[in-house]
Write a protein that holds these residues in place. Structure first.
Motif, PDB file in Angstrom:
ATOM      1  N   UNK A  92      32.984  -6.614  61.421  1.00 61.58           N
ATOM      2  CA  UNK A  92      32.173  -7.798  61.150  1.00 61.58           C
ATOM      3  C   UNK A  92      32.950  -8.836  60.348  1.00 61.58           C
ATOM      4  N   UNK A  93      34.160  -8.478  59.928  1.00 59.14           N
ATOM      5  CA  UNK A  93      34.988  -9.295  59.058  1.00 59.14           C
ATOM      6  C   UNK A  93      34.384  -9.472  57.677  1.00 59.14           C
ATOM      7  N   UNK A  94      33.392  -8.659  57.357  1.00 56.86           N
ATOM      8  CA  UNK A  94      32.998  -8.482  55.975  1.00 56.86           C
ATOM      9  C   UNK A  94      33.213  -7.019  55.596  1.00 56.86           C
ATOM     10  N   UNK A  95      33.773  -6.245  56.532  1.00 58.18           N
ATOM     11  CA  UNK A  95      34.160  -4.869  56.239  1.00 58.18           C
ATOM     12  C   UNK A  95      35.602  -4.868  55.756  1.00 58.18           C
ATOM     13  N   UNK A  96      36.212  -3.710  55.726  1.00 55.39           N
ATOM     14  CA  UNK A  96      37.552  -3.601  55.190  1.00 55.39           C
ATOM     15  C   UNK A  96      38.635  -4.040  56.154  1.00 55.39           C
ATOM     16  N   UNK A 115      41.521 -17.160  43.858  1.00 59.76           N
ATOM     17  CA  UNK A 115      40.682 -16.380  44.764  1.00 59.76           C
ATOM     18  C   UNK A 115      40.839 -14.882  44.551  1.00 59.76           C
ATOM     19  N   UNK A 116      39.743 -14.162  44.728  1.00 58.96           N
ATOM     20  CA  UNK A 116      39.736 -12.692  44.756  1.00 58.96           C
ATOM     21  C   UNK A 116      38.874 -12.264  45.926  1.00 58.96           C
ATOM     22  N   UNK A 117      39.317 -11.237  46.668  1.00 64.84           N
ATOM     23  CA  UNK A 117      38.573 -10.744  47.834  1.00 64.84           C
ATOM     24  C   UNK A 117      38.558  -9.221  47.799  1.00 64.84           C
ATOM     25  N   UNK A 118      37.397  -8.618  48.004  1.00 62.38           N
ATOM     26  CA  UNK A 118      37.375  -7.157  48.028  1.00 62.38           C
ATOM     27  C   UNK A 118      35.995  -6.592  48.336  1.00 62.38           C
ATOM     28  N   UNK A 119      35.976  -5.336  48.788  1.00 62.73           N
ATOM     29  CA  UNK A 119      34.708  -4.658  49.032  1.00 62.73           C
ATOM     30  C   UNK A 119      34.234  -3.968  47.758  1.00 62.73           C
ATOM     31  N   UNK A 124      35.113 -15.410  43.983  1.00 65.95           N
ATOM     32  CA  UNK A 124      35.114 -14.031  44.463  1.00 65.95           C
ATOM     33  C   UNK A 124      34.420 -13.941  45.819  1.00 65.95           C
ATOM     34  N   UNK A 125      35.054 -13.234  46.751  1.00 65.30           N
ATOM     35  CA  UNK A 125      34.482 -12.978  48.068  1.00 65.30           C
ATOM     36  C   UNK A 125      34.390 -11.476  48.299  1.00 65.30           C
ATOM     37  N   UNK A 126      33.466 -11.047  49.172  1.00 63.87           N
ATOM     38  CA  UNK A 126      33.410  -9.652  49.579  1.00 63.87           C
ATOM     39  C   UNK A 126      32.184  -8.937  49.043  1.00 63.87           C
ATOM     40  N   UNK A 127      31.961  -7.737  49.554  1.00 61.39           N
ATOM     41  CA  UNK A 127      30.765  -6.973  49.193  1.00 61.39           C
ATOM     42  C   UNK A 127      30.767  -6.498  47.749  1.00 61.39           C
ATOM     43  N   UNK A 128      31.918  -6.556  47.075  1.00 60.32           N
ATOM     44  CA  UNK A 128      31.958  -6.213  45.649  1.00 60.32           C
ATOM     45  C   UNK A 128      31.052  -7.135  44.843  1.00 60.32           C
ATOM     46  N   UNK A 129      30.802  -8.327  45.364  1.00 63.13           N
ATOM     47  CA  UNK A 129      29.958  -9.295  44.666  1.00 63.13           C
ATOM     48  C   UNK A 129      28.524  -8.806  44.520  1.00 63.13           C
ATOM     49  N   UNK A 130      28.107  -7.898  45.406  1.00 65.34           N
ATOM     50  CA  UNK A 130      26.711  -7.444  45.399  1.00 65.34           C
ATOM     51  C   UNK A 130      26.340  -6.694  44.135  1.00 65.34           C
ATOM     52  N   UNK A 131      27.308  -6.100  43.475  1.00 68.23           N
ATOM     53  CA  UNK A 131      27.016  -5.281  42.295  1.00 68.23           C
ATOM     54  C   UNK A 131      27.333  -5.988  40.979  1.00 68.23           C
ATOM     55  N   UNK A 180      31.581 -13.002  53.457  1.00 64.36           N
ATOM     56  CA  UNK A 180      31.653 -14.170  54.339  1.00 64.36           C
ATOM     57  C   UNK A 180      32.277 -13.761  55.662  1.00 64.36           C
ATOM     58  N   UNK A 181      32.117 -14.607  56.667  1.00 62.77           N
ATOM     59  CA  UNK A 181      32.719 -14.355  57.970  1.00 62.77           C
ATOM     60  C   UNK A 181      34.216 -14.609  57.962  1.00 62.77           C
ATOM     61  N   UNK A 182      34.828 -14.219  59.057  1.00 66.40           N
ATOM     62  CA  UNK A 182      36.283 -14.283  59.189  1.00 66.40           C
ATOM     63  C   UNK A 182      36.827 -15.695  58.999  1.00 66.40           C
TER      64      UNK A 182
END
Length: 374
Positions: free
Chosen positions: A17-21, A212-216, A243-250, A266-268
């Protein structure tokens, strides 16, 4: 090669999904490259329960046959789920990336059916022994029962996965460290096929004072350290952290300083746009293989500041960014020097040259096919 042999099944934890790893992103690139070469392509992933999202994804390809299993909280149980799904596939080659119970399922199935398996590492830790038992030490539990269930799950995963790693014949690594560590720990010498990057749409490059930081949401990403870094520069109103990525959820809202934007997954194309805009990319992970985020940074001439990760000593040997050897104070000081005007044109130019040399998708797929067929 006859047409029956020109077939491959990718076995991965998630649909792309380009929000995965990064592992799933790399498999997406590979699947498209094999299709262009006239191969039959199948994908096995944990898609049960997510059929609607997958069917609406712009990355769903009608030329690929998809097979879904259900992701379980107790990961060892996925062995049987994946094995049942694999029985519905009909590929000659099976490319399995990232090590969960599906690694053992793929090996078991290919051995019984006379198929050919390639195991592809995603992280440097994939080349280590006792990987999941080591990860367990970073978890904290208030419920003793849940703690022992997870500990048992990770112990069994380690034993099952390492049993496969000692036996699988074809191993694809991302860097020389993985290659040598895997040889030392599991007595098999694979090959290095670097990750690749493919721009699906044009992106406007217009650099801004963005960091920028990006991570799950994996603990290994250490997202909290980027928040701490942003707080250190709270008085500087000319620069902004993102910050981008699913790490933001927590991340709790009360922990977010004013100079930090927590965007989320976010998308690709949007992720690429952020790399095109940012002047600095910060990596705080404990370990990686060759992160896609490094590759994107080199492509878009975004300066890399890496707290720990330095695959094959690329920063010291190629001078394509900065590795801080785990020293947070050095990371902060290096960022301050850049903000103060330190010249990094050499690092940016070297990074672009390194990208052009290492991450050509067509060349890397040709190398993979040659290895598979050998």
């Amino acid at each position: 090669m006859n047409n029956d042999m020109r077939s491959i099944c990718f076995v991965i934890p998630h649909f792309v999904t380009f929000t995965t790893g990064g592992a799933e992103i790399q498999v997406h690139y590979l699947s498209q490259a094999f299709l262009k070469r006239g191969w039959k392509v199948e994908v096995v992933c944990a898609g049960l329960g997510y059929e609607k999202q997958i069917s609406n994804s712009p990355f769903l390809n009608d030329n690929i046959q998809y097979h879904y299993y259900r992701k379980r909280s107790i990961r060892i149980l996925e062995f049987w789920d994946v094995l049942k799904v694999l029985k519905n596939t009909s590929a000659h080659y099976y490319y399995q990336r990232t090590d969960f119970a599906l690694t053992a399922s793929t090996y078991w199935y290919t051995q019984k059916q006379g198929k050919h398996m390639v195991f592809a590492l995603a992280l440097d830790s994939d080349a280590h022994k006792n990987k999941y038992s080591t990860y367990f030490k970073a978890y904290s539990y208030s419920n003793i029962i849940k703690k022992w269930i997870r500990k048992t799950d990770f112990f069994l995963l380690d034993k099952l996965i390492e049993w496969v790693k000692k036996r699988v014949g074809k191993v694809v690594c991302q860097n020389q460290y993985q290659l040598q560590s895997y040889k030392t720990n599991f007595n098999t010498l694979g090959i290095v096929v670097p990750n690749s990057f493919s721009l699906l749409e044009e992106v406007d490059e217009d650099k801004e004072n963005l960091i920028l930081w990006v991570g799950n949401d994996s603990l290994v990403k250490q997202a909290h350290l980027f928040i701490e870094l942003a707080k250190e520069f709270g008085l500087n109103r000319d620069w902004h952290f993102v910050m981008l990525g699913s790490a933001c959820n927590s991340i709790l809202s009360e922990d977010i300083p004013q100079n930090l934007s927590v965007v989320g997954s976010v998308g690709y194309q949007e992720a690429n746009q952020w790399f095109a805009r940012a002047k600095v990319y910060v990596n705080t992970s404990l370990s990686e293989g060759m992160p896609n985020t490094f590759i994107q940074s080199w492509y878009f001439k975004t300066l890399i500041l890496s707290l720990n990760v330095d695959p094959d000593q690329v920063f010291s040997r190629q001078n394509v960014g900065f590795s801080c050897q785990g020293d947070f104070d050095f990371l902060r000081a290096t960022l301050q020097e850049f903000i103060d005007g330190h010249d990094v044109s050499r690092q940016l130019s070297n990074g672009k040259d390194y990208f052009n040399k290492q991450f050509n998708a067509e060349r890397n797929v040709d190398k993979l096919i040659e290895y598979m067929e050998s």
